[in-house]
Scaffold this motif. Structure first.
Motif, short mmCIF file in Angstrom:
data_model
loop_
_atom_site.label_atom_id
_atom_site.label_comp_id
_atom_site.label_asym_id
_atom_site.label_seq_id
_atom_site.Cartn_x
_atom_site.Cartn_y
_atom_site.Cartn_z
N THR A 20 -23.82 -13.03 51.11
CA THR A 20 -24.16 -14.09 52.05
C THR A 20 -23.97 -15.44 51.39
O THR A 20 -23.89 -15.54 50.17
CB THR A 20 -25.62 -13.95 52.51
OG1 THR A 20 -26.47 -14.03 51.37
CG2 THR A 20 -25.86 -12.66 53.25
N GLY A 105 -26.41 -14.33 60.79
CA GLY A 105 -25.30 -13.51 61.24
C GLY A 105 -24.66 -12.73 60.11
O GLY A 105 -24.37 -11.53 60.23
N ALA A 106 -24.42 -13.41 58.97
CA ALA A 106 -23.80 -12.73 57.82
C ALA A 106 -24.71 -11.63 57.29
O ALA A 106 -24.25 -10.55 56.90
CB ALA A 106 -23.50 -13.75 56.73
N ARG A 109 -24.62 -8.61 59.64
CA ARG A 109 -23.37 -7.86 59.47
C ARG A 109 -23.40 -7.02 58.20
O ARG A 109 -22.89 -5.89 58.16
CB ARG A 109 -22.18 -8.82 59.45
CG ARG A 109 -21.86 -9.43 60.80
CD ARG A 109 -20.52 -10.13 60.79
NE ARG A 109 -20.52 -11.29 59.90
CZ ARG A 109 -20.89 -12.52 60.28
NH1 ARG A 109 -21.31 -12.75 61.51
NH2 ARG A 109 -20.84 -13.53 59.43
N ARG A 112 -25.56 -4.02 58.86
CA ARG A 112 -24.84 -3.13 59.77
C ARG A 112 -23.78 -2.35 59.01
O ARG A 112 -23.55 -1.17 59.29
CB ARG A 112 -24.21 -3.95 60.90
CG ARG A 112 -23.47 -3.10 61.91
CD ARG A 112 -23.07 -3.90 63.12
NE ARG A 112 -22.39 -3.08 64.10
CZ ARG A 112 -22.15 -3.44 65.36
NH1 ARG A 112 -22.56 -4.63 65.79
NH2 ARG A 112 -21.54 -2.62 66.19
N SER A 113 -23.12 -2.99 58.04
CA SER A 113 -22.10 -2.30 57.25
C SER A 113 -22.70 -1.16 56.43
O SER A 113 -22.00 -0.21 56.04
CB SER A 113 -21.38 -3.28 56.32
OG SER A 113 -22.22 -3.69 55.25
N TYR A 254 -28.93 -3.66 65.97
CA TYR A 254 -28.09 -2.53 65.56
C TYR A 254 -28.98 -1.33 65.27
O TYR A 254 -30.03 -1.45 64.64
CB TYR A 254 -27.28 -2.87 64.30
CG TYR A 254 -26.44 -1.72 63.81
CD1 TYR A 254 -25.28 -1.33 64.49
CD2 TYR A 254 -26.83 -0.99 62.68
CE1 TYR A 254 -24.53 -0.25 64.05
CE2 TYR A 254 -26.07 0.09 62.24
CZ TYR A 254 -24.93 0.46 62.93
OH TYR A 254 -24.19 1.54 62.50
#
Length: 437
Positions: A20, A105-106, A109, A112-113, A254
């Motif tokens: 990040t 947001g970063a 993500r 989520r990855s 998510y």
């Protein structure tokens, strides 16, 4: 375990350093007074458990968003770094963490990855409370305020979120959540580590009765999922004197695919450990009986190997537990009853086991004496359970380790009896032959 890296709820903060944006130097508008309360939205973010030990516990953060000025930051109290002093601080129970801010947001993500849940709860705070919480977070992230000494149960990246929310609520959160908790801290620890039975058993061994005492729901909120649960249930009194839900709305950003849910209760593997302990202790006795009948090398080598493995698997943790008690700030290890079951003496079975494999008779006798002492300590630890002060929840460890110690003591006592029988019979053989001639 408090301030012990394998149990750190938020070690994933290290990865966030690389994934990040770096901490922004400018103060956000809610830290300068530019933001208006009606324009602010504050979210409690809960990240689900991950694959590695550090991630089993999940993680949490707070997000502040100014919709008018179109700025948002995620505040993460789980940051720490590897450096030349990190291992020393970790070993002594003095590991430092800090809070940093990043792009929401970063960060989402990134989680989520890793296929980890990302859930948001919008906090139903007044305009004044939003302004105050945003200001507190902006002040906390300043270099002179950002560091703190991590404690797994009492001061971690989730309790800091809990305490911040409670502060702007005027103490309502802690007051309402002062009712008895659902289970002890050990039970919570065991259910979150159930995904890795070996690590779960090791942590169970290392922790004393400090985490067996009754706790409140407030104390249970050292866990991200528990804080999320309590926030969802919380009703707060507003400026108008009316109660309202603390959560305005919940968002599921998510949902992890195919990841097993954390058990609602700790696993009940005590009977399995008892059977394993009986098998290990009985196996040692079986090897001694085999050696007594056959006199061959195989049973001696196998018994020596078993002892060497015991020294590795139990002796090293027993020695580490003893050192933690005497020389570190890991208070949850102090005066641990499991030292009756495995301790620095247990580590001696490693070199003695190797010597026994090589045929040393001195090692055999030393092992007999050592296991008699260890079995005696184990029996003493069990007998002391009748006293109120010996209330540690370690019956699972007793079920595993006491049969092993007793079995080992019995095995080497049998081996000594065989050696004595050989010693008394061998001198008789020549005289018998002489009388027959």
């Amino acid at each position: 375990m408090p301030r012990l890296a394998p149990l750190l709820t938020c070690l994933l903060g290290l990865l966030l350093l690389a994934s990040t944006p770096a901490h922004a130097q400018e103060t956000p508008p809610w830290g300068t007074g530019e933001s208006r309360g009606e324009d602010l939205t504050i979210y409690l973010v809960t990240f689900g458990p991950g694959d590695d030990v550090a991630a089993w516990w999940g993680h949490g953060s707070l997000v502040v968003e100014d919709q008018r000025l179109e700025q948002s930051r995620l505040y993460n109290y789980g940051m720490f770094s590897f450096d030349e002093r990190m291992l020393a601080r970790y070993a002594m129970g003095r590991l430092e963490f800090w809070v940093d801010d990043a792009s929401p947001g970063a960060t989402f993500r990134f989680y989520r990855s890793l296929d980890r849940d990302v859930r948001l709860q919008e906090l139903n705070l007044t305009s004044a409370q939003k302004v105050e919480l945003g200001r507190l977070l902006a002040v906390n992230v300043l270099p002179e305020n950002r560091h703190y000494v991590y404690h797994h149960y009492n001061d971690n990246c989730v309790t800091r979120l809990r305490d911040g929310i409670d502060k702007v609520l005027g103490g309502q959160f802690q007051q309402v959540m002062s009712s008895p908790g659902r289970m002890t801290l050990r039970d919570h620890t065991r259910r979150y580590t159930a995904v890795g039975p070996a690590m779960s058993l090791l942590l169970d061994f290392l922790m004393n009765d400090e985490i067996d005492q009754p706790v409140t729901r407030w104390q249970e909120a050292f866990l991200p999922d528990e804080l999320e649960r309590l926030v969802a249930e919380m009703q707060v009194v507003g400026e108008d004197g009316q109660k309202r839900p603390l959560v305005a709305k919940a968002l599921n950003v998510y949902e992890a695919k195919g990841r097993p849910a954390t058990p609602a209760e700790p696993p009940r593997y005590g009977p399995v450990l008892l059977l394993l302990g009986l098998a290990l202790g009985g196996g040692a006795v079986g090897l001694a009986l085999w050696g007594r009948r056959s006199g061959g090398r195989a049973p001696r080598i196998l018994l020596g190997l078993q002892n060497a493995l015991v020294g590795l698997v139990l002796g090293i943790p027993g020695f580490a537990l003893f050192i933690m008690w005497l020389f570190t700030d890991h208070t949850v290890t102090y005066r641990n009853e499991n030292l009756f079951l495995a301790n620095p003496l247990t580590l001696l079975t490693l070199p003695l086991g190797i010597q026994l494999m090589r045929g040393s008779e001195k090692a055999r006798e030393r092992m007999r004496r050592l296991w008699l002492v260890l079995a005696g300590l184990g029996v003493l630890g069990l007998a002391l359970k009748v006293l109120p002060m010996f209330d540690q929840d370690n019956w699972r460890l007793i079920a595993l380790l006491l049969p092993l110690s007793v079995g080992m003591a019995g095995a080497f006592t049998l081996a000594r009896a065989r050696a004595q029988a050989q010693a008394t019979s061998e001198p008789l053989t020549p005289s018998l032959k002489a009388s027959g001639s």
